[in-house]
Design a protein around this motif. Structure first.
Motif, PDB file in Angstrom:
ATOM      1  N   ASP A   2       0.851  -1.185   0.000  1.00  0.00           N
ATOM      2  CA  ASP A   2       0.000   0.000   0.000  1.00  0.00           C
ATOM      3  C   ASP A   2       0.889   1.238   0.000  1.00  0.00           C
ATOM      4  O   ASP A   2       1.743   1.414   0.864  1.00  0.00           O
ATOM      5  CB  ASP A   2      -0.882  -0.020   1.255  1.00  0.00           C
ATOM      6  N   ARG A   4      -0.065   4.306   0.444  1.00  0.00           N
ATOM      7  CA  ARG A   4      -0.564   5.415   1.246  1.00  0.00           C
ATOM      8  C   ARG A   4       0.427   5.767   2.362  1.00  0.00           C
ATOM      9  O   ARG A   4       1.055   4.904   2.960  1.00  0.00           O
ATOM     10  CB  ARG A   4      -1.913   5.057   1.870  1.00  0.00           C
ATOM     11  N   GLU A   6       0.915   7.439   6.039  1.00  0.00           N
ATOM     12  CA  GLU A   6       0.223   7.805   7.263  1.00  0.00           C
ATOM     13  C   GLU A   6       1.154   8.621   8.150  1.00  0.00           C
ATOM     14  O   GLU A   6       2.375   8.609   7.966  1.00  0.00           O
ATOM     15  CB  GLU A   6      -0.238   6.543   8.008  1.00  0.00           C
ATOM     16  N   THR A   7       0.556   9.338   9.099  1.00  0.00           N
ATOM     17  CA  THR A   7       1.347  10.147  10.030  1.00  0.00           C
ATOM     18  C   THR A   7       1.028   9.728  11.461  1.00  0.00           C
ATOM     19  O   THR A   7      -0.137   9.642  11.842  1.00  0.00           O
ATOM     20  CB  THR A   7       1.041  11.644   9.855  1.00  0.00           C
ATOM     21  N   THR A   8       2.067   9.453  12.240  1.00  0.00           N
ATOM     22  CA  THR A   8       1.898   9.086  13.649  1.00  0.00           C
ATOM     23  C   THR A   8       2.784   9.984  14.490  1.00  0.00           C
ATOM     24  O   THR A   8       3.932  10.244  14.132  1.00  0.00           O
ATOM     25  CB  THR A   8       2.285   7.620  13.895  1.00  0.00           C
ATOM     26  N   LYS A  49       6.169  10.142   9.299  1.00  0.00           N
ATOM     27  CA  LYS A  49       5.373   9.788   8.122  1.00  0.00           C
ATOM     28  C   LYS A  49       5.849   8.419   7.660  1.00  0.00           C
ATOM     29  O   LYS A  49       7.048   8.217   7.460  1.00  0.00           O
ATOM     30  CB  LYS A  49       5.548  10.838   7.023  1.00  0.00           C
ATOM     31  N   HIS A  50       4.893   7.489   7.498  1.00  0.00           N
ATOM     32  CA  HIS A  50       5.289   6.108   7.239  1.00  0.00           C
ATOM     33  C   HIS A  50       4.219   5.394   6.424  1.00  0.00           C
ATOM     34  O   HIS A  50       3.067   5.853   6.306  1.00  0.00           O
ATOM     35  CB  HIS A  50       5.497   5.372   8.568  1.00  0.00           C
ATOM     36  N   THR A  51       4.591   4.253   5.885  1.00  0.00           N
ATOM     37  CA  THR A  51       3.626   3.407   5.174  1.00  0.00           C
ATOM     38  C   THR A  51       2.802   2.643   6.210  1.00  0.00           C
ATOM     39  O   THR A  51       3.221   2.499   7.364  1.00  0.00           O
ATOM     40  CB  THR A  51       4.356   2.418   4.258  1.00  0.00           C
ATOM     41  N   PRO A  52       1.617   2.148   5.831  1.00  0.00           N
ATOM     42  CA  PRO A  52       0.747   1.467   6.801  1.00  0.00           C
ATOM     43  C   PRO A  52       1.388   0.249   7.455  1.00  0.00           C
ATOM     44  O   PRO A  52       1.015  -0.122   8.566  1.00  0.00           O
ATOM     45  CB  PRO A  52      -0.473   1.066   5.961  1.00  0.00           C
ATOM     46  N   ARG A  74      -2.159  10.162  20.501  1.00  0.00           N
ATOM     47  CA  ARG A  74      -3.186  10.682  19.595  1.00  0.00           C
ATOM     48  C   ARG A  74      -3.319  12.179  19.820  1.00  0.00           C
ATOM     49  O   ARG A  74      -2.986  12.685  20.887  1.00  0.00           O
ATOM     50  CB  ARG A  74      -4.529  10.001  19.848  1.00  0.00           C
TER      51      ARG A  74
END
Length: 724
Positions: A2, A4, A6-8, A49-52, A74
């Motif tokens: 994938d 996409r 994501e940001t954690t 920022k990382h992949t799922p 969160r």
């Protein structure tokens, strides 16, 4: 896979300097699936920022091994569970301590205390039983060195072999080998004391932002029909009504729907005098209601209120590096290996080539390793920038990053919008010419037929009547006359308030009154004419007046050698009238693309341009300028496009923002000179044999603490309002 992204966001405890951030950044980037990393020392946080399919647990483990306990978090206000550990996720805003409780209960303090106790015990045992002195000091050394060594190994495995822990471990082990065990144990203790002091100093910057979050009360009194109940302020939703008692802090951004009171905005804006506010007025979360009970309709959720936006912008800004900081980061990557090389050459060359004693020169080489620790140098810039951003935020000056803060000192031209920037953005009645009636009577008649209208000129007249305490009688048969004005019946008399053109069709206007009206027009004022029947009874001159501090703000800019120009879409006569009052150049009748073009022309002339504005039509010019600054109360588009924001709409704040930039850069250069200067002095004294290991580590620790303390002075910055 994938694609996409994501940001954690992660909570990273114990980071106190840029070296810590570099180790965390490097270790994280080596995890599969990580695309980008942004680390904030002041916020003790990291955005990844990382992949799922990236292993977030692996990221937390790797950084934890470096000595920085880490877990995902969160955003404030969101629901959910920490997916990695299954624990309730924590709030970011207002949670900036690196441990629960006071600093002396932190892990660093406990380790430092244990090492100190072990060293004192070793000294006493050595005096009592001299034969055991060496071994006692070796145990005391290991108490502090083992945790340092573990971090050094973890750092090397994570991609940071040339860390301060590595230099410290080599120096301590080398000192034991040449028989300086007592000195090695003392040096380790001094190193831990330095780290502890560094953490305490860095905590002050974090406390500044935490103080902002603490301005907002934790609970609110929700008005639910006739019932008042206490609820968490974070749970308030837009449209709800809260009651605010005298002495209470307002729990949310909102609009007063009932009551009139003086609001103390000093905690948020720095204004020393409370502002009187009534129905329809805007109030901010964290400000204090001083006089009477109010009912306030919530206009923003907790995560979107003024304080939350300030904190979010400051946190984002602190993660963005200034050019000077980026240069020092690059420099330190070569500096530390260079120190290792110099230390090795000092230790080896004199004995090999010149027959000098090995112990003496190995000792000097180890001292140079300690002198060369880069902590003071790499913290010199981010500590100052973090303190400056925090101090600015407390004064309502928001800057989106260190690069903006650094750029502001170079500004030579400030291009300013007129309406809402140099002026209040709302017309006021400046002059009343009463004919055959008193001023109060004329004002009362006009206010009567304008009451209830939302037109800016109508509001100006009604507000003037309220300010002058003129009684406003009831009016009947009100009707708007398109393109002309408004009419109604007041006290049995037909009254109309018309434009000059419409009024001349209804009655004759004497020559002397026409002359007064012409003078008002030349001053950029709009004129409305009041008729009773077909008789002229009054003339109102109305204008959007300059802000009270506009002249002082422009003078402060000129004192700094900064030029100013007004760029406005308003008509030339009105713009030039305001420009004449303020003594500044004017470019009027401009479209958004014209403002952008003029900004580029000024840049082509060699100016570093700051553009100030508050509307959508300012967005292109804000984006084109070297620094775009949005004025408080501006549109979301202006705030998003701008590099900085003046929350409270003071013209003097523009000069203060430039002053803060200059003070920060001065502080940074002081820090760099201090850190490198001390190292240079001790490098020379070590080579010629005047100083040894103890002074070397004191030089590094002392420089780090001095640099941090110097940077923290910026937290006390008040700007021009603090000098008044």
């Amino acid at each position: 896979m994938d694609a996409r992204i994501e940001t954690t966001r992660f909570r990273v405890e114990g980071m106190d300097c840029a070296s810590c951030a570099t180790k965390v950044d490097t270790a994280t980037r080596r995890v599969s699936g990580v695309e980008d990393v942004s680390v904030s020392v002041v916020n003790q946080s990291m955005t990844v920022k990382h992949t799922p399919d990236a292993d977030l647990a692996d990221i937390a483990t790797r950084i934890g091994n470096l000595g920085y306990p880490t877990k995902p978090v969160r955003p404030s206000g969101s629901a959910g569970i920490d997916e990695v550990k299954g624990e309730p996720a924590v709030h970011m805003h207002g949670d900036h301590d690196d441990h629960d409780g006071p600093w002396w209960r932190s892990r660093k303090a406990i380790l430092t205390g244990a090492c100190a106790v072990a060293l004192v015990a070793a000294y006493l045992l050595g005096r009592a039983v001299p034969g055991f002195g060496h071994w006692a000091f070796l145990v005391a050394l290991l108490v502090g060195l083992v945790p340092i060594g573990r971090r050094a190994i973890a750092g090397a495995l994570a991609g940071t072999p040339f860390s301060i822990e590595t230099l410290m471990s080599i120096a301590a082990i080398g000192a034991v080998i040449i028989g300086a065990t007592e000195e090695a144990a003392t040096v380790v203790l001094l190193f831990l004391v330095g780290e502890l002091l560094e953490g305490v100093a860095a905590g002050r910057a974090r406390a500044s932002i935490k103080g902002l979050a603490d301005l907002v009360p934790k609970t609110a009194l929700l008005a639910d029909g006739d019932q008042i109940r206490e609820v968490p302020a974070a749970d308030l939703t837009v449209g709800q009504v809260v009651m605010v008692r005298p002495g209470d802090r307002i729990p949310a951004d909102g609009e007063i729907v009932e009551g009139n009171s003086a609001i103390d905005e000093a905690p948020v804006t720095g204004e020393s005098v409370p502002k009187s506010k009534g129905v329809g007025a805007t109030v901010f979360a964290g400000t204090i209601n001083t006089d009477n009970a109010l009912r306030v309709r919530v206009t923003a959720r907790a995560s979107d209120n003024t304080i939350a936006r300030v904190i979010a912008l400051v946190e984002e800004a602190q993660e963005s590096k200034a050019p000077t900081e980026r240069f020092i980061d690059r420099f330190s990557k070569y500096y530390t290996p260079g120190v290792l090389l110099v230390g090795a050459l000092v230790a080896v060359v004199p004995p090999l080539l010149f027959g000098q004693g090995w112990n003496e020169w190995v000792y000097k080489g180890l001292a140079i390793l300690l002198i060369g620790c880069p902590c003071a140098l790499v913290i010199s810039t981010p500590a100052a920038i973090a303190a400056a951003l925090s101090a600015g935020a407390r004064r309502g000056l928001l800057l989106k990053g260190g690069a903006v803060l650094e750029q502001l000192r170079s500004v030579t031209m400030v291009a300013m919008d007129k309406t809402g920037t140099l002026t209040e953005g709302k017309p006021v009645v400046t002059d009343i010419v009463a004919l055959a009636r008193t001023d109060a009577k004329v004002l009362a008649m006009a206010a009567a037929i304008e009451t209830g209208s939302s037109h800016p000129l109508a509001l100006a007249i009604v507000n003037r009547a309220k300010a002058d305490k003129a009684p406003i009688p009831p009016a009947f048969d009100l009707k708007a006359i398109p393109g002309k004005g408004v009419s109604g019946n007041v006290g049995g008399e037909s009254v109309s308030l018309l434009s000059l053109e419409a009024a001349t069709r209804e009655t004759d206007i004497p020559a002397d009154v026409q002359a007064r009206i012409a003078a008002f027009n030349d001053e950029g004022k709009s004129v409305s004419v009041l008729l009773a029947g077909d008789t002229l009874v009054g003339v109102f001159a109305i204008r959007d007046e300059p802000r009270p501090d506009a002249l002082a703000g422009l003078a402060a800019l000129h004192d700094k050698g900064v030029f100013t120009v007004m760029l406005t879409g308003d008509n030339e006569r009105t713009a030039k009238a305001i420009g004449s009052t303020l003594g500044m150049d004017v470019r009027a009748g401009l479209l958004p693309e014209d403002k952008q073009r003029i900004v580029k022309e000024l840049q082509a002339q060699g100016h570093v341009v700051a553009k100030i504005g508050d509307g959508i039509n300012d967005a292109p010019a804000l984006a084109a300028a070297d620094v775009g600054i949005a004025m408080g109360g501006g549109t979301d588009v202006a705030l998003e496009t701008a590099d900085a924001a003046v929350l409270h709409g003071r013209v003097t704040d523009i000069s203060d923002m430039i002053g803060l930039s200059k003070a920060t850069m001065s502080n940074i250069w002081q820090n760099i000179a201090l850190s490198l200067g001390l190292k240079a002095v001790f490098l020379v004294t070590t080579v010629i044999g005047v100083t040894g290991l103890w002074p070397a580590i004191l030089a590094d620790t002392g420089a780090t603490v001095l640099v941090t303390a110097n940077a923290m002075r910026l937290l006390a910055w008040k700007g021009s309002r603090g000098k008044a």
